[in-house]
Design an enzyme around this catalytic site. Sequence first.
Site, PDB file in Angstrom:
ATOM      1  N   HIS A 187       0.821  -1.209   0.000  1.00 46.58           N
ATOM      2  CA  HIS A 187       0.000   0.000   0.000  1.00 46.58           C
ATOM      3  C   HIS A 187       0.854   1.258   0.000  1.00 46.58           C
ATOM      4  O   HIS A 187       0.519   2.256  -0.614  1.00 46.58           O
ATOM      5  CB  HIS A 187      -0.916   0.033   1.222  1.00 46.58           C
ATOM      6  CG  HIS A 187      -2.167  -0.762   1.027  1.00 46.58           C
ATOM      7  ND1 HIS A 187      -2.890  -0.712  -0.137  1.00 46.58           N
ATOM      8  CD2 HIS A 187      -2.816  -1.620   1.834  1.00 46.58           C
ATOM      9  CE1 HIS A 187      -3.933  -1.501  -0.035  1.00 46.58           C
ATOM     10  NE2 HIS A 187      -3.905  -2.076   1.158  1.00 46.58           N
ATOM     11  N   ARG A 294      -8.459  -8.858 -12.971  1.00 42.85           N
ATOM     12  CA  ARG A 294      -7.992 -10.132 -12.402  1.00 42.85           C
ATOM     13  C   ARG A 294      -8.876 -10.452 -11.195  1.00 42.85           C
ATOM     14  O   ARG A 294      -8.577 -10.082 -10.066  1.00 42.85           O
ATOM     15  CB  ARG A 294      -6.534 -10.013 -11.964  1.00 42.85           C
ATOM     16  CG  ARG A 294      -5.537  -9.928 -13.119  1.00 42.85           C
ATOM     17  CD  ARG A 294      -4.108  -9.911 -12.592  1.00 42.85           C
ATOM     18  NE  ARG A 294      -3.138 -10.259 -13.596  1.00 42.85           N
ATOM     19  CZ  ARG A 294      -2.431  -9.373 -14.324  1.00 42.85           C
ATOM     20  NH1 ARG A 294      -2.614  -8.080 -14.130  1.00 42.85           N
ATOM     21  NH2 ARG A 294      -1.557  -9.791 -15.216  1.00 42.85           N
ATOM     22  N   ARG A 330     -11.882 -11.403 -16.049  1.00 43.68           N
ATOM     23  CA  ARG A 330     -11.337 -12.751 -16.196  1.00 43.68           C
ATOM     24  C   ARG A 330     -11.832 -13.583 -15.025  1.00 43.68           C
ATOM     25  O   ARG A 330     -11.720 -13.162 -13.869  1.00 43.68           O
ATOM     26  CB  ARG A 330      -9.816 -12.714 -16.195  1.00 43.68           C
ATOM     27  CG  ARG A 330      -9.293 -14.142 -16.129  1.00 43.68           C
ATOM     28  CD  ARG A 330      -7.821 -14.266 -16.165  1.00 43.68           C
ATOM     29  NE  ARG A 330      -7.163 -13.813 -14.975  1.00 43.68           N
ATOM     30  CZ  ARG A 330      -5.853 -13.607 -14.939  1.00 43.68           C
ATOM     31  NH1 ARG A 330      -5.134 -13.776 -16.024  1.00 43.68           N
ATOM     32  NH2 ARG A 330      -5.280 -13.212 -13.827  1.00 43.68           N
ATOM     33  N   GLU A 429      -2.788 -18.203 -23.493  1.00 45.27           N
ATOM     34  CA  GLU A 429      -1.576 -18.046 -22.688  1.00 45.27           C
ATOM     35  C   GLU A 429      -0.810 -19.362 -22.557  1.00 45.27           C
ATOM     36  O   GLU A 429       0.080 -19.485 -21.722  1.00 45.27           O
ATOM     37  CB  GLU A 429      -1.886 -17.415 -21.328  1.00 45.27           C
ATOM     38  CG  GLU A 429      -3.067 -18.011 -20.615  1.00 45.27           C
ATOM     39  CD  GLU A 429      -3.446 -17.259 -19.337  1.00 45.27           C
ATOM     40  OE1 GLU A 429      -2.696 -16.398 -18.860  1.00 45.27           O
ATOM     41  OE2 GLU A 429      -4.517 -17.577 -18.805  1.00 45.27           O
ATOM     42  N   ASN A 452       2.371 -13.098 -20.415  1.00 45.21           N
ATOM     43  CA  ASN A 452       3.195 -13.503 -19.258  1.00 45.21           C
ATOM     44  C   ASN A 452       3.293 -15.023 -19.225  1.00 45.21           C
ATOM     45  O   ASN A 452       4.385 -15.596 -19.190  1.00 45.21           O
ATOM     46  CB  ASN A 452       2.576 -13.015 -17.942  1.00 45.21           C
ATOM     47  CG  ASN A 452       2.314 -11.528 -17.945  1.00 45.21           C
ATOM     48  OD1 ASN A 452       2.950 -10.798 -18.682  1.00 45.21           O
ATOM     49  ND2 ASN A 452       1.369 -11.078 -17.136  1.00 45.21           N
ATOM     50  N   ASP A 453       2.146 -15.671 -19.215  1.00 45.38           N
ATOM     51  CA  ASP A 453       2.176 -17.132 -19.177  1.00 45.38           C
ATOM     52  C   ASP A 453       2.593 -17.714 -20.520  1.00 45.38           C
ATOM     53  O   ASP A 453       3.291 -18.718 -20.570  1.00 45.38           O
ATOM     54  CB  ASP A 453       0.818 -17.693 -18.729  1.00 45.38           C
ATOM     55  CG  ASP A 453       0.692 -17.663 -17.216  1.00 45.38           C
ATOM     56  OD1 ASP A 453       1.664 -18.019 -16.537  1.00 45.38           O
ATOM     57  OD2 ASP A 453      -0.374 -17.251 -16.716  1.00 45.38           O
ATOM     58  N   ARG A 463       8.277 -17.707 -14.818  1.00 42.42           N
ATOM     59  CA  ARG A 463       8.205 -16.247 -14.796  1.00 42.42           C
ATOM     60  C   ARG A 463       8.637 -15.660 -13.453  1.00 42.42           C
ATOM     61  O   ARG A 463       8.872 -14.462 -13.346  1.00 42.42           O
ATOM     62  CB  ARG A 463       6.783 -15.779 -15.180  1.00 42.42           C
ATOM     63  CG  ARG A 463       5.710 -16.263 -14.249  1.00 42.42           C
ATOM     64  CD  ARG A 463       4.319 -16.060 -14.840  1.00 42.42           C
ATOM     65  NE  ARG A 463       3.701 -14.810 -14.430  1.00 42.42           N
ATOM     66  CZ  ARG A 463       2.430 -14.502 -14.672  1.00 42.42           C
ATOM     67  NH1 ARG A 463       1.649 -15.343 -15.369  1.00 42.42           N
ATOM     68  NH2 ARG A 463       1.928 -13.381 -14.272  1.00 42.42           N
ATOM     69  N   CYS A 500      -3.040  -8.805 -23.230  1.00 45.64           N
ATOM     70  CA  CYS A 500      -3.200  -8.253 -21.885  1.00 45.64           C
ATOM     71  C   CYS A 500      -2.052  -8.626 -20.943  1.00 45.64           C
ATOM     72  O   CYS A 500      -2.089  -8.291 -19.770  1.00 45.64           O
ATOM     73  CB  CYS A 500      -4.541  -8.665 -21.280  1.00 45.64           C
ATOM     74  SG  CYS A 500      -4.666 -10.431 -20.983  1.00 45.64           S
TER      75      CYS A 500
HETATM   76  C1  PEP Z   1      -0.759 -13.449 -18.521  1.00 46.19           C
HETATM   77  O1  PEP Z   1      -0.460 -14.600 -18.221  1.00 46.19           O
HETATM   78  O2  PEP Z   1      -0.179 -12.788 -19.418  1.00 46.19           O
HETATM   79  C2  PEP Z   1      -1.848 -12.766 -17.804  1.00 46.19           C
HETATM   80  C3  PEP Z   1      -2.301 -11.601 -18.204  1.00 46.19           C
HETATM   81  O3  PEP Z   1      -2.339 -13.364 -16.685  1.00 46.19           O
HETATM   82  P1  PEP Z   1      -1.581 -13.330 -15.255  1.00 46.19           P
HETATM   83  O4  PEP Z   1      -0.396 -12.406 -15.392  1.00 46.19           O
HETATM   84  O5  PEP Z   1      -2.568 -12.856 -14.264  1.00 46.19           O
HETATM   85  O6  PEP Z   1      -1.204 -14.760 -15.101  1.00 46.19           O
HETATM   86 MG    MG Z   2      -1.777 -15.745 -16.949  1.00 44.28          MG
END
Ligand code: PEP
Ligand code: MG
Length: 549
Positions: A187, A294, A330, A429, A452-453, A463, A500
């Site tokens: 925070h 999320r 999501r 993903e 990301n995934d 990651r 995203c």
């Molecule tokens: C991703 O995997 O790119 C994604 C947006 O989901 P998260 O980062 O919440 O796993």
């Molecule tokens: Mg993801």
Amino acid sequence: MRILNGIGASPGIAEAELTWLAQPDLSVTRVNGLDPAVEKERYSRAAAQAASELDTLYTRACETDAATAQVFEFHRMMLEDPDFCDGIVEALEQGSKAEWAVSHTAEGLSKIFSAMDGDEYMQARAADVQDVSRRLIRILKGIHDESTKFDHPVILAADDLLPSQTVRLDKKNVLGFVTKYGSSTSHSAILARTLGIPCIVSMEADFEQLIPGSTVAIDGSTGQVVVNPSKEVLAEFKARQTAHQADRLAMGLYKDRAAVTQAGHKVLVAANIGGLEDIDAVFSYGGDGVGLFRSEFIYLNRTDFPSEEAQFLIYKEVLERLAPRPVVVRTLDLGSDKQAPYFGIEGEENPAMGYRAIRICLKEPHILRTQIRALLRASVYGNLNVMFPMITQLRQVRGIKSLLAEIQHDLKAERIPFSQEVQYGIMIETPAAAIMSDVLAREVDFLSIGTNDLTQYTMAADRMNARIRDQFDPADPAVLRLVKLTAQNAHAAGIWVGVCGESAANTALTNFYMDIGIDELSVAPAAIPSVKRAVIESAPESANLLQIG
Ligand code: PEP
Ligand code: MG
């Protein structure tokens, strides 16, 4: 001159004398054998005063800053949290002194939060529990509210700056702060960003070398702290500050513009959010909507699954506040790095490839059913899109669709209204989903690429593992080929496609995204203006990126 490094958690440059935050003595020793009735009475008076202080702080903050108000609201809830209260009462009944009962219980709870490895959000909640505990102990010890007033400009150093201390900072004279612990999602870091002052966290190794009274220059973007800076360094920091201010000014020019390429392709630049507290930022940075809510954050900060009603109220508020802008929620992406004790997920050797997200939701459909009912009920209040995470197989999409049909049937039978305009999409993903995206695209209304995934699974690079950070490269041609394939397949099926993951905000990739016709980029709110600018100024040249390697 000496350069120390931490994690930059709020951008900006500042230079001033270093001062340590004076901490009152809130140490507590264990005393037993006391009269439980007397200690209970002391505790309940302290709790009442703490509640009243928090109510005042909340009301004051509501007028200026919703994010701050939310912190106090959370602290207020913590005061009444059954786990917290029961722990304290249990210790009091055993004859413990009230101060010890509070500190012992808070420590236990905050250890549970801190132990959630890799879950920065829950770790940040440990600081909130400590904050509430300090407030109670200060009141019990009869110490007046700590002051953070200074008569000259300072950069403040502290082991950890509790949220309530951050809010009461003397904004005129505190030009920035540096903390030994903390994360960029604590925070305190969030509040620093809201206040617009630089903040550096997680200075662990070098922290003790910050000598009070010395001059320091800090860069909240790079995480650099320069002690006793030379004239040259000061000049360089001044130049960075000027550039930072110019950047902010330029960004102001882009935030409210439509992101249209020179070829006339309009891109929706939307925000990634984790809860209601992020909505103000969507507006202040000019987001065209929300491309990724999320929703698991609603589930994480609790001791049991949220009810349909509790979820409905949250989704309704998000949709109402953003309407008519689109909001992509999501569905629950539990498991892997997102855990809470009540989920009851057993430890796994390889959780990123284990029981997570849609795999849980299809095995235990009551969880998804509750969430989708709440979402559909809320859908009449705005422009809702729903997407499903971690898809690997066509039969999962078919499973989701039959569950959706059942829920819609039930709602109709119960005469509960829901919007017919809701779009249903899936996240791409996993390499499996990208490779099969031609087939999957025919089943849904949109695809959203979670880079990301997708990077983690394509590059076989965890990651979360800093040692192989250079292998985790969302711009690797292997990842980009899958992104391109997905975009082509979405368009061939006549549906839109977004990105995203974090790399949606990497403006070095914007040309590539525009070249393959990406329709939506969803990024952290603060990145929206720079992404809009990159889209407007883009000059496609993706072939270069794809040919590497
Ligand atoms: C991703 O995997 O790119 C994604 C947006 O989901 P998260 O980062 O919440 O796993
Ligand atoms: Mg993801």
